[in-house]
Design a protein around this motif. Structure first.
Motif, PDB file in Angstrom:
ATOM      1  N   GLU A  40     -83.100 -49.385 -87.275  1.00 45.05           N
ATOM      2  CA  GLU A  40     -84.266 -50.290 -87.295  1.00 45.05           C
ATOM      3  C   GLU A  40     -85.322 -49.775 -86.056  1.00 45.05           C
ATOM      4  O   GLU A  40     -84.601 -49.443 -84.978  1.00 45.05           O
ATOM      5  CB  GLU A  40     -83.801 -52.028 -86.782  1.00 45.05           C
ATOM      6  N   LYS A  45     -85.947 -55.759 -87.226  1.00 44.59           N
ATOM      7  CA  LYS A  45     -87.345 -55.113 -87.972  1.00 44.59           C
ATOM      8  C   LYS A  45     -86.905 -54.158 -88.950  1.00 44.59           C
ATOM      9  O   LYS A  45     -86.012 -53.824 -89.104  1.00 44.59           O
ATOM     10  CB  LYS A  45     -88.199 -54.597 -86.831  1.00 44.59           C
ATOM     11  N   GLN A 157     -95.415 -47.893 -84.647  1.00 44.68           N
ATOM     12  CA  GLN A 157     -94.051 -48.746 -84.893  1.00 44.68           C
ATOM     13  C   GLN A 157     -92.939 -47.620 -84.754  1.00 44.68           C
ATOM     14  O   GLN A 157     -91.921 -47.986 -84.188  1.00 44.68           O
ATOM     15  CB  GLN A 157     -94.154 -49.627 -86.085  1.00 44.68           C
TER      16      GLN A 157
ATOM     17  N   ILE B 160     -94.776 -56.316 -84.016  1.00 48.03           N
ATOM     18  CA  ILE B 160     -93.388 -56.099 -83.954  1.00 48.03           C
ATOM     19  C   ILE B 160     -92.714 -56.989 -83.312  1.00 48.03           C
ATOM     20  O   ILE B 160     -91.771 -57.529 -83.598  1.00 48.03           O
ATOM     21  CB  ILE B 160     -92.896 -54.686 -83.197  1.00 48.03           C
ATOM     22  N   ASP B 162     -91.248 -60.249 -81.478  1.00 51.96           N
ATOM     23  CA  ASP B 162     -90.741 -61.457 -81.866  1.00 51.96           C
ATOM     24  C   ASP B 162     -91.445 -62.737 -81.799  1.00 51.96           C
ATOM     25  O   ASP B 162     -92.076 -62.914 -80.836  1.00 51.96           O
ATOM     26  CB  ASP B 162     -89.266 -61.717 -81.286  1.00 51.96           C
TER      27      ASP B 162
END
Lengths: 163, 163
Positions: A40, A45, A157, B160, B162
């Motif tokens: 991840e 994620k 990301q 991304i 949280d």
């Protein structure tokens, strides 16, 4: 040497941005092992393999959207586009995704090379002729720009992952 | 209504992509509390406040690079550009960064509105006239595209976090 027109300079800038981002993605994704791709990007994620499949599906969708021919890999939609990560149990292997990724981006590259500025300013396939007459910015060039940004977004990301 | 030229259509597509990404960033960043902005996007990674300051510094640098005037906030370079996150102890507050962000992006917007296609195809300030004669793609328009992608890249990271 013939002077390059303004419109050709603008277009080549955008094509160059696309190519640069594809090359960055290639460099990153090709360097990762299947084990690394299964990780991840952050706890809970998406996994890198999911991002890669997702980008491949989105780029595959660009083919009909830009009038460059039919989809090559519509089978990627379910695992990587309509369903979230970790919902579909058996994803294609990293090797299979890499093959599709290269195939799709190669076909886009070949199509882009043949497009004139006028071709880029045609309507894309998801807008009606009627709407396009009122909204000429809904053209293929807008798709090129938005998909380049989409690629950057997910590259940002992908680099987050723990090395 | 005068027909929009091809070069104007291409340019407006790229300006629209910039604006869309600024609006996305505004929507996301303005919605976060100082506490949320102080969180890392992933364990051990940059904090959101750092990403915001970094984007502000990079956009501020676009002013001289595009010939739109001097820097407004060179003081952001040390905490957000030359040094990594969590190195500089006292960062500006979220409120201060928001103010700078809006100011810098507003000045860019005003400058962009006055640029013709020919202005966008001028050399940017980091390339010499000699090099630019050989490499006409090193123009202001390329900066617009690359900074739009840069913004997308970090937006992808910012989401991304949280919730």
């Amino acid at each position: 040497m013939a002077k390059t027109s303004n419109e050709e300079l603008l277009l080549s800038g955008a094509l160059s941005a696309w190519t640069t981002n594809i090359e960055r993605a290639d460099k990153l994704l090709f360097s990762l092992t299947p084990e690394q791709l299964g990780k991840e990007i952050a706890p809970g994620k998406n996994r890198l393999i999911y991002l890669w499949g997702h980008l491949t599906a989105v780029h595959d969708l660009m083919l009909p959207l830009l009038g460059l021919g039919p989809r090559l890999h519509a089978e990627l939609d379910e695992p990587f586009l309509t369903k979230a990560d970790k919902v579909v149990a058996n994803l294609p292997s990293a090797e299979a995704i890499k093959k599709d990724w290269n195939e799709v981006n190669g076909k886009l590259r070949d199509g882009f090379a043949k497009f004139s500025v006028a071709d880029w300013l045609q309507k894309h396939a998801s807008v009606s002729a009627e709407d396009f007459a009122k909204e000429p910015h809904r053209n293929r060039f807008a798709i090129l720009l938005s998909r380049t940004n989409h690629l950057s977004y997910h590259l940002g990301q992908a680099v987050i992952r723990d090395k």
